[in-house]
Design an enzyme around this catalytic site. Structure first.
Site, PDB file in Angstrom:
ATOM      1  N   TYR A   1      -2.469   0.449  10.670  1.00  0.00           N
ATOM      2  CA  TYR A   1      -2.426  -0.177   9.342  1.00  0.00           C
ATOM      3  C   TYR A   1      -1.094   0.108   8.663  1.00  0.00           C
ATOM      4  O   TYR A   1      -0.463  -0.795   8.089  1.00  0.00           O
ATOM      5  CB  TYR A   1      -3.586   0.361   8.510  1.00  0.00           C
TER       6      TYR A   1
ATOM      7  N   SER B   1       0.861  -1.174   0.000  1.00  0.00           N
ATOM      8  CA  SER B   1       0.000   0.000   0.000  1.00  0.00           C
ATOM      9  C   SER B   1       0.898   1.225   0.000  1.00  0.00           C
ATOM     10  O   SER B   1       2.066   1.148   0.412  1.00  0.00           O
ATOM     11  CB  SER B   1      -0.890   0.012   1.249  1.00  0.00           C
TER      12      SER B   1
END
Length: 239
Positions: free
Chosen positions: A155, A141
């Site tokens: 995250y 990501s």
């Protein structure tokens, strides 16, 4: 279904985790349409509709259940007789800051996003080595490259770690011509992506965009080693 012949010219075989929908499903479709055989790792494979004319199987894979690792690998080898690539796509997003997250929240996030792909790769590694030029793609990501918001910091921690995993696998794979690449997207038009932002889905990076990038990386020769590819739906000043 019949077992595919592994003689010269037989399809290359890729395992894809989190493959029942979204990015994983798009990658599977892209690979199938370009001559690959695909093994889908899904929590509920019975819900996946397969085209019997294509070289594809759906197997149970739960990132939190290590016993499904071996079963998925075994089923893939039994069906196709070889393994050329793995795409680590399964992941979870807990919208918590590093101060809000409990030890249990940390474990739940890291177990899926980091420990599961590391463990699965360790188990299937001998088969990638045997294939001669194995490929590993990890869907990380842009959160693996910067922390943009308090509520995404837990995250981001996990994605920073999985990016390091992808780089570590590059080092481990060098003697065997195994190449490892991390794909680092921003918002993608999936159920997860649209739940996190008010950006219109049609403006976001599409799953099919990432699927094309993944296939390109998988099909490059070992002389082209790519460590990571950042992808965003908009222009960002820095990562």
């Amino acid at each position: 279904m019949t077992t595919i012949d592994t003689a010269a010219g037989a399809p290359r075989v890729a395992m894809i985790s989190g493959a029942s929908r979204g990015i994983g499903a798009a990658i599977a479709q892209e690979l199938l349409s370009h001559g690959w055989a695909v093994s889908l790792g899904c929590r509920r494979p019975e819900e996946v509709v397969l085209d019997a004319s294509l070289p594809v199987i759906a197997c149970r894979y739960d990132a939190l259940d290590p016993s499904t690792d071996e079963a998925w690998i075994d089923q893939t080898l039994a069906r196709f007789g070889r393994l050329d690539a793995v795409v680590h796509n399964a992941g979870v997003m807990n919208p918590l800051s590093v101060l809000e997250a409990s030890d249990e929240d940390f474990d739940a996030t890291f177990d899926v996003n980091v420990k599961a792909p590391m463990r699965l790769t360790r188990k299937l590694w001998p088969h990638l080595v045997a294939g001669g030029e194995g490929r590993i793609v990890t869907l990380a990501s842009l959160s693996a490259k910067r922390v943009k918001a308090e509520r995404s910091s837990l995250y981001s921690m996990s994605k920073f770690a999985v990016l390091a995993l992808a780089h570590g696998l590059r080092k481990c794979g060098e003697p065997h011509r195994i190449r490892s690449t991390a794909i680092c997207p921003g918002f993608v038009a999936t159920d997860m992506g649209t739940a996190l932002t008010e950006v219109a889905p049609e403006q976001m990076t599409q799953p099919e965009d990432l699927a094309r990038i993944v296939r390109t990386v998988l099909e490059l020769p070992s002389s082209a080693s790519i460590s990571e590819i950042p992808v965003n739906w908009t222009v960002e000043d820095a990562y």
